[in-house]
Scaffold this active site. Structure first.
Site, short mmCIF file in Angstrom:
data_model
loop_
_atom_site.label_atom_id
_atom_site.label_comp_id
_atom_site.label_asym_id
_atom_site.label_seq_id
_atom_site.Cartn_x
_atom_site.Cartn_y
_atom_site.Cartn_z
N GLU A 152 55.60 0.88 11.16
CA GLU A 152 56.43 -0.40 10.66
C GLU A 152 57.22 -0.15 9.75
O GLU A 152 56.66 -0.73 8.29
CB GLU A 152 55.32 -0.80 10.29
CG GLU A 152 53.88 -0.86 11.92
CD GLU A 152 53.79 -1.97 12.81
OE1 GLU A 152 55.25 -2.69 12.94
OE2 GLU A 152 53.86 -2.46 13.85
N CYS A 172 60.23 -8.14 6.31
CA CYS A 172 60.65 -7.04 7.79
C CYS A 172 61.43 -7.00 8.32
O CYS A 172 62.96 -6.71 8.89
CB CYS A 172 59.70 -5.46 7.93
SG CYS A 172 58.20 -6.71 8.50
N GLU A 204 69.45 -2.56 4.98
CA GLU A 204 68.16 -3.43 4.53
C GLU A 204 68.39 -3.84 3.17
O GLU A 204 68.34 -2.59 2.26
CB GLU A 204 66.87 -3.07 5.00
CG GLU A 204 66.00 -4.05 4.73
CD GLU A 204 64.50 -3.50 4.67
OE1 GLU A 204 64.68 -1.95 4.33
OE2 GLU A 204 63.63 -3.72 6.17
P1 NAD Z 1 57.60 2.04 0.62
O1 NAD Z 1 58.19 2.87 1.53
O2 NAD Z 1 58.45 2.36 -1.00
O3 NAD Z 1 55.53 1.70 0.01
C1 NAD Z 1 55.01 1.17 0.60
C2 NAD Z 1 53.94 2.51 0.71
O4 NAD Z 1 53.90 3.90 0.44
C3 NAD Z 1 53.35 1.47 -0.64
O5 NAD Z 1 51.85 1.57 -1.05
C4 NAD Z 1 53.18 3.00 -1.35
O6 NAD Z 1 52.57 2.96 -2.76
C5 NAD Z 1 53.69 3.96 -0.59
N1 NAD Z 1 54.22 4.88 -0.73
C6 NAD Z 1 55.40 5.40 -1.60
N2 NAD Z 1 55.36 6.59 -1.60
C7 NAD Z 1 54.46 7.31 -0.93
C8 NAD Z 1 54.43 9.12 -0.62
N3 NAD Z 1 55.46 9.95 -1.01
N4 NAD Z 1 52.84 8.67 0.65
C9 NAD Z 1 52.25 8.16 0.76
N5 NAD Z 1 52.58 6.97 0.66
C10 NAD Z 1 53.32 6.50 -0.10
O7 NAD Z 1 58.20 1.07 1.27
P2 NAD Z 1 58.18 -0.69 0.11
O8 NAD Z 1 59.94 -1.15 -0.91
O9 NAD Z 1 57.30 -0.95 -0.61
O10 NAD Z 1 58.33 -1.98 0.85
C11 NAD Z 1 59.63 -1.95 1.94
C12 NAD Z 1 59.46 -1.71 2.71
O11 NAD Z 1 58.81 -2.24 3.86
C13 NAD Z 1 61.06 -2.40 3.80
O12 NAD Z 1 61.89 -1.45 4.15
C14 NAD Z 1 60.38 -3.40 5.01
O13 NAD Z 1 61.37 -3.65 5.64
C15 NAD Z 1 59.55 -2.94 4.83
N6 NAD Z 1 58.88 -3.39 5.93
C16 NAD Z 1 58.00 -2.91 7.17
C17 NAD Z 1 56.95 -3.77 7.83
C18 NAD Z 1 56.75 -3.86 9.27
O14 NAD Z 1 56.01 -4.56 9.44
N7 NAD Z 1 57.87 -3.00 10.34
C19 NAD Z 1 56.37 -4.63 6.91
C20 NAD Z 1 56.55 -4.76 5.39
C21 NAD Z 1 57.93 -3.96 5.00
#
Ligand code: NAD
Length: 488
Positions: free
Chosen positions: A257, A291, A390
């Site tokens: 997602e 998102c 985004e």
């Molecule tokens: P991110 O990808 O940086 O982090 C999300 C999660 O992934 C966190 O728990 C983080 O600790 C973990 N993570 C980071 N690096 C990782 C790795 N190497 N391996 C495994 N896990 C890891 O995202 P963010 O910046 O915190 O969140 C914002 C993004 O999330 C935006 O792009 C937004 O659109 C998206 N988002 C999507 C939805 C949806 O339902 N489609 C909902 C909410 C947010």
């Protein structure tokens, strides 16, 4: 909830493995900041590979033990009880989320109520997903069984922890999986509170394990763990790719997602009075860190000036301030997110784009908070970085179009495909647009109304794949076994 930590209602420095709250191995912790003033809010456990390994083992033990023996109806009853616990604590959860994520209290309340609704929905659905019997050879009975994957990993972001936990962990538990949850390092207090409420509601030890920590440590360890049979990841495209690559090594399914650049499309025949609140709210909710934020507003040329003027009027009335002041918009989550949004606003200014209007940060907003003025940018070219990337902040661009074909071309013309909104009174056009839009969800004459717990959600293209929310999620969180019995 026990063990106070500052003025928070429980000890925030522990993680949950097999029903036991304990420190991360090595006793490591991470700081958590309050986005409204930049102050230190708490410390959380910095879980690592060893903790993830213990959590996965505990989840497997729960599947082999008390949790795995429950009937679907018993799981449903437990989820419903968890939902009731959440409802009893809505105010407490809303305050935690406001302090941690920086979202206005009313949004925190809405998120807590949505979490309860997910638990209620998936509690009710737990015993309603049936297999089939299949016409087959004479002398045979063939049937399909829906079974849990086993241990499921859930990696969630900071922007809507409660809602995302509800839709992902709720559906996984309903199907009988045992979960390992990795909340985001920027905000995870409501996840910690939720796990405590689940325990109070009687969820067997090990059915839900919780390992806070850094993405590159706990998150990476969870996505690569050979004991995990399904991964649900919500977050950025870049991290999603890493998680999918790790899942590929274990040949397990993954739900991604990811992000979006979702449009709302306003035709000249639209009911503008109905559309206006949705156009603006879907851009500024949670300071645009959503998102499914409607970050692009596409407007048919005859009503372009009117829509920009009416949106601008609303923008000028927006008040930005600390989460607990419960204004229209709170701070951004972090200094890093503030830098990203400032970069796009500088691009707009330097590129001579027309800033149609901005909201105001209240005068007494604490200096250390990560506040940004909500900004409406008019007459943006559909290929401009502000219209393609985004931003994840309270910034909306308005783009003009002529006719359905151009609307579709612009709407579909980004790497993303999460959500779209269409505003028109023309019934035929409503269907044509709904079919022509390349995304996972289309809202006609509304945008995200009702929260959509019941509605399958997910993306196409770089917005991801797989579906969560609604009944559909139960297919994703289960696997199908075919049985053919030869009985003569
Ligand atoms: P991110 O990808 O940086 O982090 C999300 C999660 O992934 C966190 O728990 C983080 O600790 C973990 N993570 C980071 N690096 C990782 C790795 N190497 N391996 C495994 N896990 C890891 O995202 P963010 O910046 O915190 O969140 C914002 C993004 O999330 C935006 O792009 C937004 O659109 C998206 N988002 C999507 C939805 C949806 O339902 N489609 C909902 C909410 C947010």
């Amino acid at each position: 909830m026990s063990g106070p930590s500052g003025d928070l209602p429980f000890d925030t420095t522990t993680l949950l493995v097999g029903g036991r709250w304990r420190a991360a191995s090595g006793g490591r912790t991470l700081p958590l900041a309050n986005p409204s003033d930049g102050s230190a809010l708490a410390r959380i456990a910095r879980g690592g590979a060893e903790d993830v390994d213990a959590a996965v083992n505990a989840a497997q033990a729960a599947l082999d033990g008390d949790w795995g023996r429950l009937t679907a109806a018993e799981r449903g009853r437990l989820l419903a009880a968890m939902g009731r616990k959440v409802l009893e604590r809505v105010d407490e959860l809303a305050r935690l989320e406001a302090l941690d994520v920086g979202k206005p209290l009313k949004q925190g309340r809405a998120d807590a109520i949505a979490l309860a609704r997910y638990l209620e929905f998936y509690g009710g659905a737990a015993d309603k997903l049936h297999g089939q019997t299949l016409p087959y050879l004479n002398g045979y009975t063939a049937l399909t069984l829906r079974e849990p994957h086993g241990v499921t990993g859930h990696i969630v972001p900071w922007n809507y922890p409660m809602q995302i936990i509800g839709r992902s962990v709720g559906a996984a538990l309903a199907m009988g999986n045992a979960c390992v949850l990795k909340p985001a390092e920027e905000a995870c207090l409501s996840a910690l509170a939720f796990a405590r409420l689940a325990d109070e509601a009687g969820l067997p030890a090990g059915a839900l394990n919780l390992v806070p920590g850094l993405g590159e440590e706990a998150g990476a360890a969870l996505s690569a763990h050979a004991g995990v049979q399904h991964l649900s990841f919500t977050g950025s495209v870049a991290t999603g790719r890493r998680v999918q690559a790790a899942a590929a090594q274990n040949t397990i399914p993954v739900t991604l997602e990811l992000g979006g650049k979702s449009p709302q499309i306003v035709f000249a025949d639209a009911d503008l009075d109905a559309a206006l609140p949705f156009l603006v709210n879907a851009g500024i909710q949670n300071a645009g860190q959503t998102c499914s934020a409607a970050s692009r507003i596409l407007v048919e040329r005859p009503v372009f000036d009117t829509v920009v003027a009416r949106m601008a009027e609303r923008y000028r009335a927006l008040r930005v301030g600390p989460a607990l002041a419960d204004l229209d918009v709170g701070p951004l989550i972090s200094a890093r997110q503030h830098e990203i949004v400032a970069h796009y606003l500088a691009l707009a200014r330097d590129g001579g784009l027309a800033i149609a209007a901005q909201g105001e940060v209240v005068a007494d907003a604490p200096a250390g908070g990560w506040y940004v003025r909500p900004t409406l940018v008019a007459n943006v070219d559909a290929q401009h970085a502000l219209a393609q990337q985004e931003i994840f902040g309270p910034v909306q661009v308005v783009i003009a179009f002529d006719g359905e074909a151009e609307a579709l071309q612009i709407a579909n013309g980004t790497p993303y495909g999460l959500v779209a909104g269409v505003w028109t009174r023309d019934g035929g056009r409503q269907f044509r647009m709904a079919r022509g839009l390349k995304c996972g969800q289309v809202f006609v004459n509304n945008y995200g109304a009702g929260g959509g717990v019941e509605l399958p959600f997910g993306g196409v293209k770089q917005s991801g794949h797989g579906r969560e929310k609604g009944f559909e999620a139960l297919y994703g969180f289960s696997t199908l076994k075919t049985v053919a019995i030869q009985h003569g």
